[in-house]
Write a protein that holds these residues in place. Structure first.
Motif, PDB file in Angstrom:
ATOM      1  N   THR A 256     -32.201  96.184  55.845  1.00  0.00           N
ATOM      2  CA  THR A 256     -31.593  97.441  55.665  1.00  0.00           C
ATOM      3  C   THR A 256     -31.462  97.595  54.333  1.00  0.00           C
ATOM      4  N   LEU A 257     -30.589  96.875  53.725  1.00  0.00           N
ATOM      5  CA  LEU A 257     -30.319  97.198  52.246  1.00  0.00           C
ATOM      6  C   LEU A 257     -31.513  97.069  51.255  1.00  0.00           C
ATOM      7  N   LEU A 258     -32.383  96.302  51.336  1.00  0.00           N
ATOM      8  CA  LEU A 258     -33.692  96.273  50.652  1.00  0.00           C
ATOM      9  C   LEU A 258     -34.538  97.636  50.865  1.00  0.00           C
ATOM     10  N   ALA A 259     -34.281  98.038  52.211  1.00  0.00           N
ATOM     11  CA  ALA A 259     -35.038  99.263  52.364  1.00  0.00           C
ATOM     12  C   ALA A 259     -34.563 100.480  51.857  1.00  0.00           C
ATOM     13  N   PHE A 260     -33.364 100.482  51.795  1.00  0.00           N
ATOM     14  CA  PHE A 260     -32.416 101.630  51.111  1.00  0.00           C
ATOM     15  C   PHE A 260     -32.693 101.409  49.409  1.00  0.00           C
ATOM     16  N   LYS A 261     -32.697 100.315  48.834  1.00  0.00           N
ATOM     17  CA  LYS A 261     -33.023  99.924  47.396  1.00  0.00           C
ATOM     18  C   LYS A 261     -34.380 100.436  47.139  1.00  0.00           C
ATOM     19  N   PHE A 262     -35.355 100.471  47.933  1.00  0.00           N
ATOM     20  CA  PHE A 262     -36.649 100.804  47.707  1.00  0.00           C
ATOM     21  C   PHE A 262     -36.763 102.547  47.615  1.00  0.00           C
ATOM     22  N   MET A 263     -36.028 103.210  48.912  1.00  0.00           N
ATOM     23  CA  MET A 263     -36.029 104.469  48.974  1.00  0.00           C
ATOM     24  C   MET A 263     -35.433 105.181  47.635  1.00  0.00           C
ATOM     25  N   PHE A 264     -34.171 104.452  46.777  1.00  0.00           N
ATOM     26  CA  PHE A 264     -33.683 105.014  45.836  1.00  0.00           C
ATOM     27  C   PHE A 264     -34.038 104.665  44.528  1.00  0.00           C
ATOM     28  N   PHE A 284     -30.992 106.629  40.543  1.00  0.00           N
ATOM     29  CA  PHE A 284     -29.842 106.273  41.425  1.00  0.00           C
ATOM     30  C   PHE A 284     -28.905 105.100  41.581  1.00  0.00           C
ATOM     31  N   LEU A 285     -29.701 103.866  40.990  1.00  0.00           N
ATOM     32  CA  LEU A 285     -29.222 102.489  40.972  1.00  0.00           C
ATOM     33  C   LEU A 285     -29.465 102.069  39.470  1.00  0.00           C
ATOM     34  N   LEU A 295     -21.503 105.677  45.572  1.00  0.00           N
ATOM     35  CA  LEU A 295     -21.430 106.375  46.565  1.00  0.00           C
ATOM     36  C   LEU A 295     -22.702 105.871  47.570  1.00  0.00           C
ATOM     37  N   ILE A 296     -23.753 105.560  46.917  1.00  0.00           N
ATOM     38  CA  ILE A 296     -24.888 104.875  47.883  1.00  0.00           C
ATOM     39  C   ILE A 296     -24.525 103.774  48.686  1.00  0.00           C
ATOM     40  N   LEU A 298     -21.482 102.882  49.563  1.00  0.00           N
ATOM     41  CA  LEU A 298     -20.327 103.483  50.703  1.00  0.00           C
ATOM     42  C   LEU A 298     -21.437 104.113  51.956  1.00  0.00           C
ATOM     43  N   LEU A 299     -22.391 104.860  51.531  1.00  0.00           N
ATOM     44  CA  LEU A 299     -23.149 105.624  52.739  1.00  0.00           C
ATOM     45  C   LEU A 299     -24.073 104.410  53.427  1.00  0.00           C
ATOM     46  N   VAL A 300     -24.421 103.448  52.653  1.00  0.00           N
ATOM     47  CA  VAL A 300     -25.393 102.347  53.066  1.00  0.00           C
ATOM     48  C   VAL A 300     -24.523 101.464  54.172  1.00  0.00           C
ATOM     49  N   ASN A 301     -23.426 100.993  53.417  1.00  0.00           N
ATOM     50  CA  ASN A 301     -22.402 100.244  54.308  1.00  0.00           C
ATOM     51  C   ASN A 301     -21.967 101.171  55.690  1.00  0.00           C
ATOM     52  N   CYS A 302     -21.784 102.418  55.381  1.00  0.00           N
ATOM     53  CA  CYS A 302     -21.433 103.160  56.428  1.00  0.00           C
ATOM     54  C   CYS A 302     -22.474 103.162  57.599  1.00  0.00           C
ATOM     55  N   TRP A 303     -23.893 103.257  57.259  1.00  0.00           N
ATOM     56  CA  TRP A 303     -24.881 103.259  58.171  1.00  0.00           C
ATOM     57  C   TRP A 303     -24.902 101.851  58.879  1.00  0.00           C
TER      58      TRP A 303
END
Length: 439
Positions: A256-264, A284-285, A295-296, A298-303
């Motif tokens: 999930t984290l690698l997917a979000f890293k690619f998305m941003f 973003f990163l 903030l990203i 926090l939101l990813v950890n929330c997800w």
């Protein structure tokens, strides 16, 4: 405990010479009173301990204090002392000593009990009868022997080793074959005062505490809110809506984290849509992202974390006393007042230990920023970035840059902070103070 110790000492002073002989030769009192098998076992323990201490134990304890005196020299063919191995073996020797003291005390208590049994006119239990107790009344001892040994070897020993490393100068250029030495609180002074470490430590500590509090609060209330929403009768297709967060929870976190890293990322779908709309790609990163990256995170950890809280809250909410809510509605309480006065006290009572576990997990959440933004070193930070937590900085210092003693000191600081906060919060929580309220 002190009273019990005094009672045992008084019993020992008033005992016969057989008991006093057992204080010198373990098991001798049991043998003299006819419990030969048990006495021989205690005697073998003492012989084994003395043999270990003569052949190795004393040297290991000495090495624990000195950490070696002879440096290795390959040219002269001198093997030298390995300080890390000596520290490990010294810890093991102390554990053996502590275990032997426990067995020694058990030996004295046992022979006193045998003597009291004989004085009262009864026969002491036979060895076979006592063995049978370990599969009956004392079965818990039989079951716990192997787990306790495993905990000592794989948990307690590494933890003690890590704690002690923080009081040495191990790391950097001082690694075997160089001799390591004890330095006391020097590493903690470096972290708090040295210009290389102190500013980074203070900045990361402040962000780490803020991250742990905000992410835990956000995850907790988002999970409860989602559970309350899906518990409402007006919501249709509850099973489908519950499935989506559960699927997100079931996927391995690092994927999930690698997917979000690619998305941003610059080449990700979010920046692709921005460029398609005529905008400029956003980092973003990137190096100067800071609060956007935070903030990203926090939101990813929330997800990742909200589904587990939602599942937990769903189970607890089903056990509410709905008559209280009906009475509150009759008295004119608003939905928010019902949530504040009824739902939250009940949920805090039921989930406080889990909430503290979430806080500690978030405080030590290594993966979030390691996978989203790992490997960045920024100006103003020593081997760290503005999104790194203490656990990430510890990793950068010890694994990537050989500052093992500083990393161990930071890990001890993390333990002290999390344990103190957890204890204070739990002792002042309804789960501890009002244990009978919701029974």
């Amino acid at each position: 405990m002190l009273e019990g110790f005094k009672n045992h000492m008084g019993a020992f002073k008033n005992s016969s010479w057989r008991v006093k002989l057992s204080a010198l030769i373990m098991g001798s009192g049991q043998i003299l009173y006819g419990c030969v098998a048990k006495g021989l076992i205690f005697l073998l323990f003492e012989i084994g301990f003395i043999s270990y201490m003569v052949h190795r134990g004393c040297n290991d304890i000495k090495g624990f204090f000195t950490l070696g005196t002879q440096k290795a020299d390959a040219w002269l063919g001198i093997a030298g002392d390995n300080s890390v191995v000596m520290l490990l073996m010294g810890i093991f020797a102390w554990i053996v000593v502590i275990l032997f003291i426990g067995i020694y005390v058990s030996n004295i208590k046992d022979v006193i009990n045998i003597e009291n049994t004989i004085i009262s006119g009864k026969n002491p239990k036979g060895f076979v009868d006592e063995l049978k107790e370990f599969v009956d009344r004392k079965f818990y001892v039989t079951v716990l022997v192997l787990p306790v040994i495993g905990i000592c070897v794989f948990n307690i020993l590494p933890i003690i080793f890590m704690v002690l490393i923080s009081f040495t100068n191990y790391g950097g250029s001082i690694v075997p074959p160089e001799l390591v030495d004890w330095v006391g609180l020097e590493n903690f002074k470096k972290i708090l005062t040295l210009s290389k470490f102190a500013p980074t430590f203070i900045r990361i500590l402040g962000w780490n505490i803020l991250w742990a509090v905000v992410s835990t609060t956000l995850n907790y209330f988002a999970g409860i809110g989602l559970a309350l929403l899906l518990n409402k009768d007006c919501v249709k297709g509850k099973a489908i809506f519950r499935a989506f967060p559960i699927l997100a929870y079931a996927i391995p976190g690092f994927i999930t984290l690698l997917a979000f890293k690619f998305m941003f990322s610059y080449g990700g779908p979010i920046n692709h849509m921005i460029k398609s709309a005529g905008g400029v790609p956003i980092g973003f990163l990137d190096l100067d992202a800071k609060w956007i990256a935070r903030l990203i995170g926090l939101l990813v950890n929330c997800w990742i974390s909200v589904p587990s809280i939602m599942l937990l809250a769903t189970g607890h909410l089903s056990n509410r006393d709905m008559s209280l809510y009906e009475a509150a509605r009759i008295d004119g309480a608003t939905p928010f007042q019902q949530f504040k006065k009824l739902t939250m006290p009940f949920m805090l009572f039921a989930t406080m230990p889990v909430l503290l576990g979430q806080f500690i997990g978030n405080f030590n959440n290594f993966g979030i920023f390691y996978f989203l933004r790992g490997g960045l070193y920024l100006d103003g930070y020593f081997l760290a970035s503005d999104t790194d937590l203490l656990i990430n900085w510890l990793y950068n210092l010890s694994i990537d840059n050989n500052y093992y003693c500083i990393g161990a000191a930071i890990s001890l600081i993390i333990f002290i902070i999390t344990s103190v906060i957890s204890l204070v919060v739990y002792v002042n929580s309804p789960s501890y103070k009002e244990e009978d309220t919701f029974q």
